[in-house]
Design a protein around this motif. Structure first.
Motif, mmCIF file in Angstrom:
data_model
loop_
_atom_site.group_PDB
_atom_site.id
_atom_site.type_symbol
_atom_site.label_atom_id
_atom_site.label_comp_id
_atom_site.label_asym_id
_atom_site.label_seq_id
_atom_site.Cartn_x
_atom_site.Cartn_y
_atom_site.Cartn_z
ATOM 1 N N SER A 150 0.720 -1.024 -0.232
ATOM 2 C CA SER A 150 0.288 -0.495 0.330
ATOM 3 C C SER A 150 0.396 1.385 0.000
ATOM 4 O O SER A 150 2.486 1.131 0.819
ATOM 5 N N ILE A 151 0.007 2.593 -0.834
ATOM 6 C CA ILE A 151 1.061 3.584 -0.855
ATOM 7 C C ILE A 151 0.257 4.474 -0.230
ATOM 8 O O ILE A 151 -1.114 4.324 0.240
ATOM 9 N N THR A 152 0.555 5.819 0.287
ATOM 10 C CA THR A 152 -0.237 7.140 0.734
ATOM 11 C C THR A 152 -1.688 6.767 0.843
ATOM 12 O O THR A 152 -1.625 6.744 -0.535
ATOM 13 N N SER A 153 -2.773 6.580 1.230
ATOM 14 C CA SER A 153 -3.994 6.410 0.946
ATOM 15 C C SER A 153 -5.018 7.057 2.243
ATOM 16 O O SER A 153 -4.622 7.567 3.069
ATOM 17 N N LEU A 154 -5.990 7.300 1.615
ATOM 18 C CA LEU A 154 -7.088 7.766 3.363
ATOM 19 C C LEU A 154 -7.627 6.052 3.372
ATOM 20 O O LEU A 154 -7.966 5.772 2.597
ATOM 21 N N ILE A 155 -7.855 5.829 4.728
ATOM 22 C CA ILE A 155 -8.347 4.523 5.370
ATOM 23 C C ILE A 155 -9.080 4.899 6.497
ATOM 24 O O ILE A 155 -9.176 5.988 6.846
ATOM 25 N N ASP A 156 -9.613 3.815 6.215
ATOM 26 C CA ASP A 156 -10.632 4.044 7.757
ATOM 27 C C ASP A 156 -10.294 3.379 9.088
ATOM 28 O O ASP A 156 -9.210 2.285 8.427
ATOM 29 N N LEU A 157 -10.459 4.325 10.034
ATOM 30 C CA LEU A 157 -9.215 3.815 11.263
ATOM 31 C C LEU A 157 -10.428 2.659 11.852
ATOM 32 O O LEU A 157 -11.469 2.008 11.515
ATOM 33 N N ASP A 158 -8.897 1.403 12.423
ATOM 34 C CA ASP A 158 -10.169 0.610 12.831
ATOM 35 C C ASP A 158 -10.771 0.865 14.276
ATOM 36 O O ASP A 158 -10.557 2.282 14.707
ATOM 37 N N LYS A 159 -11.816 -0.336 14.557
ATOM 38 C CA LYS A 159 -12.702 0.214 16.066
ATOM 39 C C LYS A 159 -11.729 0.076 17.208
ATOM 40 O O LYS A 159 -12.055 1.050 18.199
ATOM 41 N N ARG A 160 -10.713 -0.140 17.261
ATOM 42 C CA ARG A 160 -9.530 -0.019 18.237
ATOM 43 C C ARG A 160 -8.639 0.694 18.120
ATOM 44 O O ARG A 160 -8.155 1.317 19.608
ATOM 45 N N THR A 161 -8.353 1.796 17.452
ATOM 46 C CA THR A 161 -7.787 2.959 17.146
ATOM 47 C C THR A 161 -8.809 4.079 17.054
ATOM 48 O O THR A 161 -8.146 4.547 18.465
ATOM 49 N N ALA A 164 -9.011 3.545 21.162
ATOM 50 C CA ALA A 164 -7.930 3.836 22.224
ATOM 51 C C ALA A 164 -6.856 5.506 21.870
ATOM 52 O O ALA A 164 -6.509 6.030 22.833
ATOM 53 N N ASN A 165 -7.587 6.322 20.640
ATOM 54 C CA ASN A 165 -7.233 7.192 20.995
ATOM 55 C C ASN A 165 -8.907 8.501 20.965
ATOM 56 O O ASN A 165 -8.662 9.831 21.194
ATOM 57 N N SER A 166 -9.357 7.594 21.646
ATOM 58 C CA SER A 166 -10.962 8.612 22.668
ATOM 59 C C SER A 166 -10.241 9.300 23.369
ATOM 60 O O SER A 166 -11.488 9.471 23.610
ATOM 61 N N ARG A 167 -9.239 8.669 24.490
ATOM 62 C CA ARG A 167 -8.196 9.121 24.928
ATOM 63 C C ARG A 167 -8.237 11.138 25.006
ATOM 64 O O ARG A 167 -8.139 11.553 26.165
ATOM 65 N N PHE A 168 -8.563 11.033 23.893
ATOM 66 C CA PHE A 168 -8.274 12.948 23.256
ATOM 67 C C PHE A 168 -8.499 13.673 23.023
ATOM 68 O O PHE A 168 -9.190 14.593 22.720
ATOM 69 N N PHE A 169 -9.838 12.711 23.652
ATOM 70 C CA PHE A 169 -11.424 13.748 22.914
ATOM 71 C C PHE A 169 -12.219 13.620 23.978
ATOM 72 O O PHE A 169 -12.024 13.185 24.585
ATOM 73 N N ASP A 170 -13.253 14.854 23.835
ATOM 74 C CA ASP A 170 -14.319 14.571 24.754
ATOM 75 C C ASP A 170 -14.727 13.831 24.775
ATOM 76 O O ASP A 170 -15.877 12.854 25.748
ATOM 77 N N SER A 171 -15.471 13.237 23.723
ATOM 78 C CA SER A 171 -16.248 12.056 23.541
ATOM 79 C C SER A 171 -15.842 10.710 22.085
ATOM 80 O O SER A 171 -15.685 11.079 21.389
ATOM 81 N N ILE A 172 -16.490 9.855 21.787
ATOM 82 C CA ILE A 172 -15.671 8.625 21.292
ATOM 83 C C ILE A 172 -16.082 8.842 19.805
ATOM 84 O O ILE A 172 -15.412 8.772 19.260
ATOM 85 N N ASP A 173 -17.578 9.427 19.664
ATOM 86 C CA ASP A 173 -18.220 10.329 18.558
ATOM 87 C C ASP A 173 -17.068 11.435 17.788
ATOM 88 O O ASP A 173 -17.899 11.898 16.828
ATOM 89 N N GLN A 174 -16.688 11.763 18.693
ATOM 90 C CA GLN A 174 -15.505 12.871 18.217
ATOM 91 C C GLN A 174 -14.700 12.538 17.218
ATOM 92 O O GLN A 174 -13.885 13.578 16.882
ATOM 93 N N VAL A 175 -14.007 11.272 17.380
ATOM 94 C CA VAL A 175 -12.525 10.589 17.157
ATOM 95 C C VAL A 175 -13.204 10.653 15.432
ATOM 96 O O VAL A 175 -13.827 10.097 15.398
ATOM 97 N N PRO A 176 -12.049 10.862 14.684
ATOM 98 C CA PRO A 176 -12.575 11.230 12.850
ATOM 99 C C PRO A 176 -12.505 9.314 12.527
ATOM 100 O O PRO A 176 -11.658 8.856 13.447
ATOM 101 N N ARG A 177 -13.262 9.453 12.044
ATOM 102 C CA ARG A 177 -12.923 7.328 11.711
ATOM 103 C C ARG A 177 -12.620 7.448 10.281
ATOM 104 O O ARG A 177 -12.014 6.121 10.423
ATOM 105 N N GLN A 178 -11.585 8.864 9.552
ATOM 106 C CA GLN A 178 -11.051 8.504 8.325
ATOM 107 C C GLN A 178 -9.515 9.061 8.328
ATOM 108 O O GLN A 178 -9.458 10.288 9.150
ATOM 109 N N ALA A 179 -8.486 8.378 7.814
ATOM 110 C CA ALA A 179 -7.224 9.044 8.462
ATOM 111 C C ALA A 179 -6.047 8.944 7.072
ATOM 112 O O ALA A 179 -6.707 7.874 6.254
#
Ligand code: PGA
Length: 241
Positions: A150-161, A164-179
């Motif tokens: 794979s090369i640089t691309s738009l990806i869907d984030l894994d549920k686990r990710t 894990a990253n929701s600790r930095f946001f006010d709620s899990i709903d605010q975590v972007p789903r793509q990167a």
């Protein structure tokens, strides 16, 4: 793979900082691949300190970050753009035009990814790539199942990710789903790689990535195929090796 087990947190950061500093000293116009997350924070603090003391010079260094959330503004405190300026770029003498981070705010993310990949090539490729690892074995945002070519691309984030990253946001709903993320092939094309792993919660995945089978189920296991990888672990992360 060269495996280095650090004695303590300070040692962990220092070992990584020594590798990056040596790269910059050997080649002042190095192209560095950089990561975000909690793991490299101490490394960046060390680099800032060494730059302040005049031990390393970022004036000719070029950087490419691994990834960025889709849809977060650069000014959002959880954007990787914000993270990098807060922890490194805003505190060292790097030239703004030498900083590259995928732009998560563009409409056409696919096009942005294509151009990012091209920019890395035009810069002559990455000399040294800094990596962390996710609990699921991801590198960059290359989640389990990502093909090794794979090369640089738009990806869907894994549920686990997302969790894990929701600790930095006010709620899990605010975590972007793509990167937008450099691909596994992009990462593997770096001339040298340093993989930093810290904490007891990473011990299991460290073991799988370093000693387990090379499989897309554990994206970081691909690094076993790279000729110049240094893995720096703290004692907790290395406890199952
Ligand atoms: P962390 O993230 O350093 O915050 O644990 C690592 C990663 O997800 O790649």
């Amino acid at each position: 793979m060269e495996i280095i087990i650090a004695k303590n947190k300070e040692d962990f950061d220092r070992i990584a900082a020594d590798i990056v500093s040596q790269q910059i000293k050997d080649k002042p116009d190095s192209v560095l691949g950089l990561a975000t997350g909690s793991t490299p924070l101490g490394l960046y603090a060390q680099l800032v300190e060494r730059n302040k003391k005049g031990e390393i010079d970022f004036s000719k260094v070029k950087t490419f970050n691994l990834d960025e959330y889709k849809g977060l503004a650069k000014t959002h405190p959880q954007s990787y753009y914000y993270f990098m300026f807060k922890n490194l770029f805003g505190k060292v003498n790097i030239q703004p035009e030498n900083i590259n981070i995928p732009n998560g705010e563009v409409e056409d993310a696919e096009k942005e990814c294509e151009e990012y990949e091209k920019k890395i090539k035009e810069a002559g490729g990455i000399d040294l790539q800094v990596l962390g690892i996710g609990h699921n074995g991801h590198i960059g945002f290359n989640e389990p199942g990502t093909p090794f070519d794979s090369i640089t691309s738009l990806i869907d984030l894994d549920k686990r990710t997302i969790e894990a990253n929701s600790r930095f946001f006010d709620s899990i709903d605010q975590v972007p789903r793509q990167a937008l993320s450099m691909g596994i092939k992009t990462i593997m094309q770096a001339r040298k790689i340093i993989l930093m792993i810290s904490g007891k919660d990473k011990a299991e995945i460290a073991q799988k990535a370093i000693n387990g089978p090379i499989t897309t189920d554990v994206p970081a296991s691909v690094l076993q195929l790279h000729p110049f990888v240094t893995v720096v672990l703290d004692e907790e992360a290395a406890s199952l090796l």
